[in-house]
Design a protein around this motif. Sequence first.
Motif, PDB file in Angstrom:
ATOM      1  N   CYS A 181       0.848  -1.187   0.000  1.00 27.83           N
ATOM      2  CA  CYS A 181       0.000   0.000   0.000  1.00 27.83           C
ATOM      3  C   CYS A 181       0.886   1.240   0.000  1.00 27.83           C
ATOM      4  O   CYS A 181       2.100   1.157   0.201  1.00 27.83           O
ATOM      5  N   ASP A 182       0.283   2.393  -0.225  1.00 30.10           N
ATOM      6  CA  ASP A 182       1.015   3.665  -0.204  1.00 30.10           C
ATOM      7  C   ASP A 182       0.856   4.387   1.124  1.00 30.10           C
ATOM      8  O   ASP A 182       1.696   5.197   1.510  1.00 30.10           O
ATOM      9  N   VAL A 183      -0.256   4.095   1.805  1.00 28.35           N
ATOM     10  CA  VAL A 183      -0.554   4.671   3.115  1.00 28.35           C
ATOM     11  C   VAL A 183      -0.942   3.536   4.046  1.00 28.35           C
ATOM     12  O   VAL A 183      -1.797   2.711   3.702  1.00 28.35           O
ATOM     13  N   LEU A 184      -0.314   3.467   5.208  1.00 28.82           N
ATOM     14  CA  LEU A 184      -0.620   2.428   6.192  1.00 28.82           C
ATOM     15  C   LEU A 184      -1.200   3.086   7.433  1.00 28.82           C
ATOM     16  O   LEU A 184      -0.588   3.966   8.032  1.00 28.82           O
ATOM     17  N   VAL A 185      -2.385   2.644   7.824  1.00 26.57           N
ATOM     18  CA  VAL A 185      -3.095   3.252   8.948  1.00 26.57           C
ATOM     19  C   VAL A 185      -3.030   2.340  10.173  1.00 26.57           C
ATOM     20  O   VAL A 185      -3.221   1.118  10.056  1.00 26.57           O
ATOM     21  N   CYS A 186      -2.769   2.926  11.334  1.00 29.94           N
ATOM     22  CA  CYS A 186      -2.699   2.157  12.581  1.00 29.94           C
ATOM     23  C   CYS A 186      -2.765   3.107  13.764  1.00 29.94           C
ATOM     24  O   CYS A 186      -2.627   4.321  13.606  1.00 29.94           O
ATOM     25  N   ASP A 187      -2.947   2.558  14.968  1.00 24.97           N
ATOM     26  CA  ASP A 187      -2.850   3.399  16.161  1.00 24.97           C
ATOM     27  C   ASP A 187      -1.373   3.561  16.512  1.00 24.97           C
ATOM     28  O   ASP A 187      -0.524   2.782  16.068  1.00 24.97           O
ATOM     29  N   GLY A 188      -1.058   4.561  17.314  1.00 24.01           N
ATOM     30  CA  GLY A 188       0.330   4.886  17.607  1.00 24.01           C
ATOM     31  C   GLY A 188       1.082   3.799  18.349  1.00 24.01           C
ATOM     32  O   GLY A 188       2.300   3.668  18.186  1.00 24.01           O
ATOM     33  N   PHE A 189       0.389   3.021  19.152  1.00 26.20           N
ATOM     34  CA  PHE A 189       1.047   1.961  19.930  1.00 26.20           C
ATOM     35  C   PHE A 189       1.566   0.864  19.006  1.00 26.20           C
ATOM     36  O   PHE A 189       2.755   0.548  18.995  1.00 26.20           O
ATOM     37  N   ALA A 190       0.658   0.311  18.188  1.00 24.01           N
ATOM     38  CA  ALA A 190       1.056  -0.750  17.255  1.00 24.01           C
ATOM     39  C   ALA A 190       2.032  -0.215  16.209  1.00 24.01           C
ATOM     40  O   ALA A 190       3.003  -0.882  15.842  1.00 24.01           O
ATOM     41  N   GLY A 191       1.782   1.010  15.741  1.00 26.78           N
ATOM     42  CA  GLY A 191       2.627   1.588  14.712  1.00 26.78           C
ATOM     43  C   GLY A 191       4.043   1.833  15.174  1.00 26.78           C
ATOM     44  O   GLY A 191       5.007   1.573  14.439  1.00 26.78           O
ATOM     45  N   ASN A 192       4.195   2.309  16.405  1.00 25.45           N
ATOM     46  CA  ASN A 192       5.537   2.583  16.918  1.00 25.45           C
ATOM     47  C   ASN A 192       6.316   1.300  17.148  1.00 25.45           C
ATOM     48  O   ASN A 192       7.526   1.242  16.899  1.00 25.45           O
ATOM     49  N   ILE A 193       5.620   0.256  17.607  1.00 21.72           N
ATOM     50  CA  ILE A 193       6.276  -1.042  17.775  1.00 21.72           C
ATOM     51  C   ILE A 193       6.767  -1.554  16.421  1.00 21.72           C
ATOM     52  O   ILE A 193       7.895  -2.045  16.290  1.00 21.72           O
ATOM     53  N   MET A 194       5.917  -1.436  15.395  1.00 25.83           N
ATOM     54  CA  MET A 194       6.311  -1.874  14.057  1.00 25.83           C
ATOM     55  C   MET A 194       7.522  -1.092  13.564  1.00 25.83           C
ATOM     56  O   MET A 194       8.486  -1.665  13.037  1.00 25.83           O
ATOM     57  N   LEU A 195       7.505   0.232  13.742  1.00 26.46           N
ATOM     58  CA  LEU A 195       8.604   1.084  13.278  1.00 26.46           C
ATOM     59  C   LEU A 195       9.914   0.709  13.962  1.00 26.46           C
ATOM     60  O   LEU A 195      10.952   0.561  13.302  1.00 26.46           O
ATOM     61  N   LYS A 196       9.869   0.543  15.291  1.00 27.52           N
ATOM     62  CA  LYS A 196      11.089   0.201  16.032  1.00 27.52           C
ATOM     63  C   LYS A 196      11.589  -1.188  15.628  1.00 27.52           C
ATOM     64  O   LYS A 196      12.806  -1.433  15.598  1.00 27.52           O
ATOM     65  N   SER A 197      10.686  -2.102  15.323  1.00 27.20           N
ATOM     66  CA  SER A 197      11.081  -3.443  14.876  1.00 27.20           C
ATOM     67  C   SER A 197      11.806  -3.374  13.538  1.00 27.20           C
ATOM     68  O   SER A 197      12.830  -4.046  13.332  1.00 27.20           O
ATOM     69  N   VAL A 198      11.276  -2.566  12.613  1.00 28.54           N
ATOM     70  CA  VAL A 198      11.912  -2.405  11.294  1.00 28.54           C
ATOM     71  C   VAL A 198      13.292  -1.777  11.452  1.00 28.54           C
ATOM     72  O   VAL A 198      14.280  -2.242  10.857  1.00 28.54           O
ATOM     73  N   GLU A 199      13.378  -0.718  12.283  1.00 23.02           N
ATOM     74  CA  GLU A 199      14.665  -0.050  12.501  1.00 23.02           C
ATOM     75  C   GLU A 199      15.671  -0.995  13.144  1.00 23.02           C
ATOM     76  O   GLU A 199      16.850  -1.029  12.762  1.00 23.02           O
ATOM     77  N   GLY A 200      15.205  -1.791  14.125  1.00 26.24           N
ATOM     78  CA  GLY A 200      16.092  -2.733  14.803  1.00 26.24           C
ATOM     79  C   GLY A 200      16.583  -3.820  13.873  1.00 26.24           C
ATOM     80  O   GLY A 200      17.778  -4.178  13.880  1.00 26.24           O
TER      81      GLY A 200
END
Length: 332
Positions: free
Chosen positions: A218-237
Amino acid sequence: MRIAIDAMGGDHAPDVVVAGALEAAREWADTTIILVGDSARIEPLLQGTKPSNLVIRHAAEIIEADDEPVKAVRRKKDASMVVAGRMVREKEADAMISAGNTGALMTTGLLVVGRIAGIERPALAPMIPTMDGKGVLALDLGANMDSSPEQLLQFAIMGSIYRDKVHGVANPRVGLLNVGTEAMKGNELTKAAYPLLEQAPIHFVGNVESREVLKAPCDVLVCDGFAGNIMLKSVEGAASVIFSVLKKEFTQNLFTKLAALILKPGLTKFRRSFDYSEHGAAPLLGIDGLLLKSHGSSNAFAIKNAVRQARIALQNDLVRSISKEISKGSEL
C-alpha cells in the motif's frame, strides 16, 4: 514562503540545524528561512556568509529531550519550539520544522497552533522504506497511543491527501495494519475501523500484515500509535542488525572484502533506503498549520530535505486540502 526552523531542537543542535538551513537558503532563494533560537549561539555558525533570505528570531529558552511535554510548552513561553509554533499560528511563518522533543512538538501543535476543525487527533506520519524505493507513509506512529475507529478513518484521509499532494501518488492505496488480511481479523479497533475505511472516499485495499509492509502492499498504512511505533522500532532494529551482520561478514578475510567491493553499489543503495535523512521529516497531520518533525539525530542533509518537503506541501496547499476534505466528510 516563510519556513521557521527550531534551531535548538535535536541531538546536534544548533550546529547541524544551522548548516542545513544555510544549504536550504542558498538553494531556494524564493524561500525565507527563519532560524528560531539563541542568537548568540546561532550567529557564530553562519560563518559570515548569511544569505539575505535567512534571518534569526531570538528565543531564549530550550525544550530539552527529557522535558515533560505539556509542562515545558506551557512554562517555557520563549522556547525556540514554542516561538516557532506561535509564528505559524500568527501567520508570521507558513511552516515550522523541529528535530526536538516529539511530545513537545505534538503539544505545541495542539496548544499553540491548534487542530484543523473536525480533526479529533493529529497523527505523526513518517515514511517507512520499501523494496521498490517508493516507501509507505504510515500513521500514526507515535503521536497517539490509543485511537478510535473514527480517528483511524481521519488518519487514512489525511495520509491519502499527503501522498497525493506532496509525493504525487495518484489515488494512493490505503491499508490497515492488522494481524491477518481477512476482514474479520484483528482487535475491536481494527474490526470497527475496517467498514469505515471501506466506505471512505479513499482507495482502501484492506488489511496489511506487518511482515508485508516492506514489500509496498500500500502507499498509506493506517494504525494506532502503539502498534505503529512497535512496528517502526522493529523495522529499525532489524535493519540495524542486518547492516551489522553484513559488515562483520564482509570484513572477515580478503575474499569477503573483494565480494563486498563488488556488491558495494547495491549495498549502498540498500542502506540509503533506510536512511531517515533521505526523507527529511515526518509531517504532523491534522494541525491547522504545517509542522514537520525531523529525526532527533538529523544531520544538515536531513534538515535541508525537511525544508524541501515543507516547500512542496506549501506549494500544494496541503493543510487547506485536508481541511476541505474533513469538512466535506462532516457534512455527509
